[in-house]
Write a protein that holds these residues in place. Structure first.
Motif, short mmCIF file in Angstrom:
data_model
loop_
_atom_site.label_atom_id
_atom_site.label_comp_id
_atom_site.label_asym_id
_atom_site.label_seq_id
_atom_site.Cartn_x
_atom_site.Cartn_y
_atom_site.Cartn_z
N LEU A 104 0.83 -1.21 0.00
CA LEU A 104 0.00 0.00 0.00
C LEU A 104 0.86 1.26 0.00
O LEU A 104 0.56 2.22 -0.72
CB LEU A 104 -0.96 0.00 1.19
N ARG A 105 1.95 1.26 0.78
CA ARG A 105 2.86 2.41 0.78
C ARG A 105 3.46 2.61 -0.62
O ARG A 105 3.57 3.73 -1.11
CB ARG A 105 3.98 2.21 1.80
N HIS A 106 3.82 1.52 -1.25
CA HIS A 106 4.38 1.59 -2.61
C HIS A 106 3.34 2.16 -3.59
O HIS A 106 3.66 2.97 -4.45
CB HIS A 106 4.84 0.19 -3.05
N SER A 107 2.08 1.72 -3.44
CA SER A 107 1.01 2.21 -4.32
C SER A 107 0.74 3.70 -4.11
O SER A 107 0.34 4.40 -5.04
CB SER A 107 -0.29 1.44 -4.05
N ALA A 109 2.93 5.96 -3.39
CA ALA A 109 4.06 6.80 -3.79
C ALA A 109 3.62 7.74 -4.90
O ALA A 109 2.94 7.33 -5.84
CB ALA A 109 5.23 5.94 -4.24
N GLY A 110 3.96 8.99 -4.78
CA GLY A 110 3.59 9.97 -5.79
C GLY A 110 2.35 10.79 -5.42
O GLY A 110 2.04 11.77 -6.08
N TYR A 111 1.66 10.36 -4.39
CA TYR A 111 0.51 11.12 -3.90
C TYR A 111 0.97 11.94 -2.71
O TYR A 111 1.82 11.53 -1.94
CB TYR A 111 -0.64 10.19 -3.49
N SER A 112 0.36 13.10 -2.54
CA SER A 112 0.80 13.99 -1.46
C SER A 112 0.44 13.47 -0.08
O SER A 112 1.10 13.81 0.90
CB SER A 112 0.24 15.40 -1.66
N SER A 113 -0.61 12.64 -0.01
CA SER A 113 -1.00 12.08 1.28
C SER A 113 -1.78 10.79 1.07
O SER A 113 -2.25 10.50 -0.03
CB SER A 113 -1.87 13.06 2.06
N GLU A 114 -1.90 10.06 2.14
CA GLU A 114 -2.68 8.82 2.11
C GLU A 114 -4.13 9.14 1.78
O GLU A 114 -4.77 8.43 1.00
CB GLU A 114 -2.58 8.15 3.48
N ALA A 119 -8.85 9.04 -1.83
CA ALA A 119 -9.88 9.86 -2.49
C ALA A 119 -9.79 9.69 -4.01
O ALA A 119 -10.81 9.57 -4.69
CB ALA A 119 -9.71 11.33 -2.11
N GLN A 120 -8.58 9.65 -4.54
CA GLN A 120 -8.38 9.48 -5.98
C GLN A 120 -8.85 8.11 -6.43
O GLN A 120 -9.51 7.97 -7.46
CB GLN A 120 -6.88 9.66 -6.32
N MET A 121 -8.54 7.08 -5.66
CA MET A 121 -8.97 5.72 -6.01
C MET A 121 -10.50 5.61 -5.96
O MET A 121 -11.10 4.92 -6.78
CB MET A 121 -8.36 4.68 -5.06
N GLN A 122 -11.10 6.31 -5.02
CA GLN A 122 -12.56 6.30 -4.91
C GLN A 122 -13.19 7.00 -6.11
O GLN A 122 -14.11 6.48 -6.73
CB GLN A 122 -13.02 6.97 -3.61
N SER A 123 -12.66 8.18 -6.47
CA SER A 123 -13.27 8.94 -7.56
C SER A 123 -12.99 8.32 -8.93
O SER A 123 -13.86 8.31 -9.78
CB SER A 123 -12.81 10.39 -7.52
N GLU A 124 -11.79 7.79 -9.15
CA GLU A 124 -11.43 7.25 -10.46
C GLU A 124 -11.92 5.82 -10.66
O GLU A 124 -12.38 5.47 -11.75
CB GLU A 124 -9.92 7.30 -10.67
N LEU A 125 -11.76 4.99 -9.64
CA LEU A 125 -12.06 3.57 -9.80
C LEU A 125 -13.25 3.10 -8.98
O LEU A 125 -13.67 1.95 -9.10
CB LEU A 125 -10.82 2.74 -9.41
#
Length: 180
Positions: A104-107, A109-114, A119-125
Motif C-alpha cells: 500500500l505504501r508503494h502504491s 508513492a507519488g501522492y501527497s498524502s494517504e 480519495a483518488q482511487m474512490q473517484s477514479e475507480l
C-alpha cells in the motif's frame, strides 16, 4: 324449467362469484400499489433503480446491460481470485500484514498524502479503502503463487548479465535539433 328458488340461488352464486373476483382484484391492485410505493417489485418483476424523462430502468435491465458490457471481464476476475486463493492455500502461502502495508505504501508513492490516494482511487475507480486493501492482498498472493519454487541465485544472475552485456551497456545518444 327452474323454480323461483333455484333462480334466486343461481343469481346469488353468480353475484357472490363476481363479488369475490372484484374483491380479489382490488386486493391484488392494492398490494401491487403498496409495493410500488415502497419501491419493491411485485413477484416476478424487477424493481426500478432509476428513471429519466419518465422512462424507468429496472434492476433486471441494468444487470443485463452490465453483464453484456462487462460480464466476461468481471466473471474472469472473480474466477481468478478464487483460483489464486485456493492455490495459495494449497501451497501454504500467506500474505503478512507487513507485506500488505508495504504494498500500500508503494502504491501511494507519488501522492501527497494517504487521504489523497484513497480519495483518488474512490473517484477514479470507485474503490473503497477495504477494496484497495483486498486488491493489494490479491496482487501479493498472485505474485507469491506465480513465483513459488523459483529460485535464482547470484551466480545465475551474474551469468545472465555476462551473456547479455550488450543489453545493459550504456549507449550514447545525441539528438540534434534542426531549426528550420
Amino acid at each position: 324449467m327452474m323454480t323461483r328458488q333455484e333462480r334466486a340461488l343461481r343469481n346469488t352464486v353468480v353475484i357472490l362469484a363476481v363479488g369475490t373476483m372484484v374483491l380479489g382484484g382490488l386486493l391484488f391492485w392494492s398490494l401491487r400499489a403498496m409495493a410500488v410505493l415502497k419501491g419493491d417489485a411485485a413477484e416476478g418483476e424487477s424493481a426500478d433503480v432509476a428513471a429519466a424523462g419518465g422512462q424507468r430502468i429496472t434492476d433486471r435491465e441494468w444487470m443485463d446491460e452490465l453483464k453484456k458490457k462487462h460480464g466476461d471481464e468481471v466473471l474472469l476476475a472473480m474466477l481468478n481470485h478464487i483460483v489464486v486463493d485456493k492455490e495459495a492455500k494449497a501451497l501454504g502461502i500467506k500474505v503478512t500484514e507487513a507485506d500488505i502495508e508495504e504494498e500500500l505504501r508503494h502504491s501511494m508513492a507519488g501522492y501527497s498524502s494517504e487521504e489523497q490516494y484513497y480519495a483518488q482511487m474512490q473517484s477514479e475507480l470507485g474503490l473503497s479503502r477495504q477494496e484497495i486493501r483486498e486488491e493489494a492482498v490479491y496482487r501479493l498472493t498472485l505474485q507469491a503463487v506465480a513465483t513459488e519454487g523459483i529460485m535464482i541465485g547470484d551466480t545465475a544472475i551474474d551469468e545472465y548479465l555476462a551473456e547479455n552485456a550488450e543489453r545493459f551497456a550504456p549507449k550514447k545518444q545525441c539528438s540534434w535539433l534542426s531549426l528550420e
